[in-house]
Design a protein around this motif. Structure first.
Motif, mmCIF file in Angstrom:
data_model
loop_
_atom_site.group_PDB
_atom_site.id
_atom_site.type_symbol
_atom_site.label_atom_id
_atom_site.label_comp_id
_atom_site.label_asym_id
_atom_site.label_seq_id
_atom_site.Cartn_x
_atom_site.Cartn_y
_atom_site.Cartn_z
ATOM 1 N N GLU A 1 -24.043 6.702 18.230
ATOM 2 C CA GLU A 1 -24.473 6.834 16.875
ATOM 3 C C GLU A 1 -26.045 7.316 16.953
ATOM 4 N N ASN A 2 -25.981 8.302 16.024
ATOM 5 C CA ASN A 2 -27.472 9.050 15.883
ATOM 6 C C ASN A 2 -28.390 8.105 14.901
ATOM 7 N N LEU A 3 -29.385 7.720 15.474
ATOM 8 C CA LEU A 3 -30.243 6.738 14.499
ATOM 9 C C LEU A 3 -30.973 7.268 13.634
ATOM 10 N N LYS A 4 -30.786 8.582 13.691
ATOM 11 C CA LYS A 4 -31.521 9.191 12.493
ATOM 12 C C LYS A 4 -31.002 8.977 11.023
ATOM 13 N N GLU A 5 -29.712 8.923 11.473
ATOM 14 C CA GLU A 5 -29.023 8.238 9.945
ATOM 15 C C GLU A 5 -29.466 7.057 9.457
ATOM 16 N N GLU A 6 -29.684 6.164 10.527
ATOM 17 C CA GLU A 6 -30.259 4.790 10.278
ATOM 18 C C GLU A 6 -31.730 4.830 9.710
ATOM 19 N N TYR A 7 -32.365 5.604 10.007
ATOM 20 C CA TYR A 7 -33.739 5.870 9.623
ATOM 21 C C TYR A 7 -33.762 6.229 8.272
ATOM 22 N N TYR A 8 -32.706 7.261 7.935
ATOM 23 C CA TYR A 8 -33.011 7.894 6.657
ATOM 24 C C TYR A 8 -32.251 6.766 5.519
ATOM 25 N N ARG A 9 -31.262 5.823 6.174
ATOM 26 C CA ARG A 9 -30.711 4.961 5.197
ATOM 27 C C ARG A 9 -31.618 3.909 4.939
ATOM 28 N N GLU A 10 -32.474 3.612 6.104
ATOM 29 C CA GLU A 10 -33.485 2.553 5.857
ATOM 30 C C GLU A 10 -34.684 2.963 4.959
ATOM 31 N N LYS A 11 -34.881 4.219 4.943
ATOM 32 C CA LYS A 11 -35.918 4.784 3.919
ATOM 33 C C LYS A 11 -35.195 4.914 2.343
ATOM 34 N N GLU A 12 -34.007 5.321 2.353
ATOM 35 C CA GLU A 12 -33.378 5.150 1.104
ATOM 36 C C GLU A 12 -33.554 3.736 0.566
ATOM 37 N N ARG A 13 -33.346 2.526 1.323
ATOM 38 C CA ARG A 13 -33.227 1.278 0.876
ATOM 39 C C ARG A 13 -34.581 0.858 0.464
ATOM 40 N N GLU A 14 -35.681 1.724 1.176
ATOM 41 C CA GLU A 14 -37.082 1.413 1.077
ATOM 42 C C GLU A 14 -37.426 1.895 -0.170
ATOM 43 N N ARG A 15 -37.003 2.904 -0.491
ATOM 44 C CA ARG A 15 -37.256 3.748 -1.581
ATOM 45 C C ARG A 15 -36.759 3.061 -3.103
ATOM 46 N N ALA A 16 -35.482 2.675 -2.629
ATOM 47 C CA ALA A 16 -34.760 1.822 -3.631
ATOM 48 C C ALA A 16 -35.405 0.444 -3.896
ATOM 49 N N ARG A 17 -35.996 -0.256 -3.030
ATOM 50 C CA ARG A 17 -36.669 -1.304 -3.325
ATOM 51 C C ARG A 17 -37.917 -1.265 -4.098
ATOM 52 N N VAL A 18 -38.599 -0.239 -3.520
ATOM 53 C CA VAL A 18 -40.057 -0.058 -4.273
ATOM 54 C C VAL A 18 -39.486 0.325 -5.646
ATOM 55 N N ALA A 19 -38.837 1.312 -5.994
ATOM 56 C CA ALA A 19 -38.357 1.479 -7.485
ATOM 57 C C ALA A 19 -37.891 0.357 -8.420
ATOM 58 N N GLU A 20 -37.394 -0.551 -7.311
ATOM 59 C CA GLU A 20 -36.893 -1.564 -8.408
ATOM 60 C C GLU A 20 -38.401 -2.539 -8.623
ATOM 61 N N ARG A 21 -38.951 -2.742 -7.513
ATOM 62 C CA ARG A 21 -40.410 -3.518 -7.677
ATOM 63 C C ARG A 21 -40.904 -2.919 -8.880
ATOM 64 N N ASN A 22 -41.103 -1.534 -8.839
ATOM 65 C CA ASN A 22 -41.868 -0.896 -9.804
ATOM 66 C C ASN A 22 -41.507 -0.988 -11.257
ATOM 67 N N ALA A 23 -40.119 -1.058 -11.361
ATOM 68 C CA ALA A 23 -39.288 -1.334 -12.699
ATOM 69 C C ALA A 23 -39.726 -2.691 -13.203
ATOM 70 N N GLU A 24 -39.513 -3.680 -12.043
ATOM 71 C CA GLU A 24 -39.918 -4.877 -12.639
ATOM 72 C C GLU A 24 -41.147 -5.260 -13.256
ATOM 73 N N LYS A 25 -42.316 -4.412 -12.494
ATOM 74 C CA LYS A 25 -43.686 -4.649 -13.009
ATOM 75 C C LYS A 25 -43.861 -3.851 -14.189
ATOM 76 N N LYS A 26 -43.290 -2.955 -14.533
ATOM 77 C CA LYS A 26 -43.228 -2.240 -15.792
ATOM 78 C C LYS A 26 -42.443 -3.172 -16.857
ATOM 79 N N ALA A 27 -41.514 -3.762 -16.451
ATOM 80 C CA ALA A 27 -40.753 -4.718 -17.601
ATOM 81 C C ALA A 27 -41.805 -5.948 -17.885
#
Lengths: 199, 348
Positions: B312-338
């Motif tokens: 398995e190529n771990l590059k995919e896992e790395y990008y998936r993790e980046k996506e998850r992190e991005r989603a988490r950060v976006a969620e946190r920002n949305a919460e803060k705004k709310a």
């Protein structure tokens, strides 16, 4: 750092070794046995450089057993200790010295219990108590202070419990006229309620 | 060498001393075997290398001391930073004990990635898999030597040598090279015993062991005393260290993997869980360690032999993790705004 200790009593020898097998900063094993059984009543405890310990100790172990097979009777602890010392000295003067520190503990029918201290320069000394490792700096002075030749096994085990340092657990064995007995493995928690014997 | 002759190249090799004639190799007793059955040892010492005309059946064994002069010292820059990362888990599910072995696939050389897809988990025979760390060339060579010796043992004694025996054999073969620059840190993961019907005795023992490191030692003592079949993981190092255990992580990325493993591994894991943990540990190590990366190989050893999971190529896992992190950060920002919005609402 690895640690060995041996204490001789009136009719037994008590030995303990830590259980850590480390490789630079990582503890690879927490339950590694550093004692090698040379015969029914002789134990060799061996610490030092990574591969040398096992290679040298197994070499001595097999040779002692070979002696028994060839001659029909076992080597005494004193003879085994001198044999080990001779081998270590010979290898020291070759291109491949073994860097190992040893404690040899045994019970002889004629001479009683014996504890032999040997270091990597193959210096051999018979001693009532001995230790190897950084822990030796701390425990030898306590032994000097509290050791009495006639101590019973129980008081010496209590004394032993006091020495436990940063190492998580120890294997403890007792050799007497009936052979080698495993005592329970000592974790650090057990020693908090022990105090040094008075006087 | 062989390919050179087949292609008809007549250039002298760059480092002629690297391929020395067999008569000077360090394993004289095997010279007939290695030279393809002929007794050519003496004849070659007079031939200059690069002449061509050598039969493609002959091949040369590099002499140990010459390996240090080779420019392609695969996978090893200094002894302190062994570049590979791999780990073994001997997970003992009460009914199906087995071993999971995982490794990354990066071979580095002087700060470059020499090969991004090198196999570090090498099968030795049907029930033994060895993971390699240290110098890639040394590991590959010694694995092959071990495989040959085990095959000879099987032919002579009609049974497979146990994993402990194989580890001892490897350790004793490496001992003469102690103090040289040979660097091999291998973990042998194997299944001892004949076939599946011996699984029963193991299950009783392992069902009784709680997930405590103190009693883990008892179970290992029990296993060694009774000499029955089962899984075994043994770490062998060119220093001479030989350790049997249930969990090992070796290589430059090993501390990173150890922390993941120590927190997640327990007795009685299922195969899927162990695979997940192994993969995660390798991923985390490749994330932090410069000398580990690219793909992850996973092998699974059971009574029936080893099975290999797809690389398995771990590059995919790395990008998936980046996506998850991005989603988490976006969620946190949305919460803060709310929260800010609701505060504004209250104040106003």
């Amino acid at each position: 750092m690895e640690y060995l200790i041996g204490i001789q009593g009136p009719d037994f020898v008590l030995v303990a070794a830590d259980n850590v097998a480390a490789s630079s900063i990582i503890q690879m094993k927490h339950d590694y046995d550093k004692m090698f059984k040379l015969s029914e009543k002789i134990l060799l405890l061996c610490v030092g450089e990574a591969g040398d310990t096992v290679q040298f100790a197994e070499y001595i172990q097999k040779n002692v057993q070979l002696y028994k097979m060839r001659n029909g009777y076992e080597l005494s602890p004193a003879a085994a200790a001198n044999f080990t010392r001779k081998n270590l000295a010979d290898y020291l003067r070759s291109r491949t010295p073994y860097h190992v520190n040893l404690l040899l503990a045994g019970y002889d029918e004629a001479d009683g219990p014996g504890l032999y201290y040997m270091d990597y320069l193959s210096a051999l000394a018979k001693a009532p108590f001995a230790a190897h490792g950084y822990g030796a700096f701390l425990t030898l002075s306590i032994l000097d202070r509290y050791y009495r030749p006639g101590d019973s096994a129980l008081s010496l085990i209590r004394l032993n419990k006091r020495f436990i340092l940063n190492l998580p657990s120890f294997t403890v064995r007792l050799i007497d006229k009936d052979g080698i007995h495993d005592m329970e493995k000592l974790p650090v928690a057990d020693c908090s309620d022990c105090r040094a014997p008075g006087g | 060498m062989a390919l050179q002759d087949v292609c008809g190249l007549h250039n002298p090799p760059l480092f002629p001393q690297w391929s020395a004639p067999l008569s000077r190799s360090f394993m004289p007793e095997d010279s007939t075997h290695l030279s393809g059955g002929g007794i050519h040892g003496e004849a070659f010492s007079t031939r200059l290398p690069g002449r061509g005309g050598l039969s493609p059946l002959e091949f040369y064994m590099p002499i140990a001391e010459y390996l240090t002069e080779s420019p392609i010292n695969f996978g090893q820059t200094s002894l302190s930073s062994a570049p590979t990362k791999l780990l073994e888990i001997d997970h003992l599910h009460p009914s199906l004990p087995s071993i999971s072995a995982a490794a990354d696939t990066r071979s580095s050389c002087s700060g470059l990635v020499a090969c991004p897809a090198s196999p570090k988990v090498l099968p030795i025979h049907s029930h033994l898999v060895g993971t390699t760390s240290g110098t890639s060339a040394d590991c590959a060579l010694w694995k092959r030597i071990l495989a040959r010796e085990l095959r000879l043992y099987k032919l002579r004694h009609h049974r497979r040598l146990s994993t402990g025996g194989a580890a001892k054999l490897l350790s004793h073969m490496l001992h003469p090279f102690k103090g040289t620059e040979l660097c091999v840190a291998a973990t042998l993961c194997g299944w001892d015993g004949d076939d599946e019907k011996h699984e029963q005795p193991i299950t009783e023992k392992h069902a009784n062991t709680p997930t405590n490191q103190m009693t883990a030692s008892n179970s290992s003592v029990v296993r060694s005393r009774s000499r029955i079949c089962g899984p075994r993981v043994i770490y062998v190092c060119s220093d001479g260290l030989r350790l049997q255990g249930e969990l090992f992580s070796v290589g430059s990325g090993s501390p990173y993997a150890y922390s993941i493993l120590d927190s997640s591994v327990y007795w009685g894991m299922s195969v899927q869980e162990a695979t997940e943990v192994a993969r995660e540990a390798v991923y985390r190590a490749t994330y932090r360690d410069a000398y580990s990366g690219n793909n992850v190989d996973l092998y699974h050893v059971t009574a029936k032999g080893w099975r290999r999971r797809e690389r398995e190529n771990l590059k995919e896992e790395y990008y998936r993790e980046k996506e998850r992190e991005r989603a988490r950060v976006a969620e946190r920002n949305a919460e803060k705004k709310a929260i800010l919005k609701s505060d504004d609402g209250e104040i106003v």
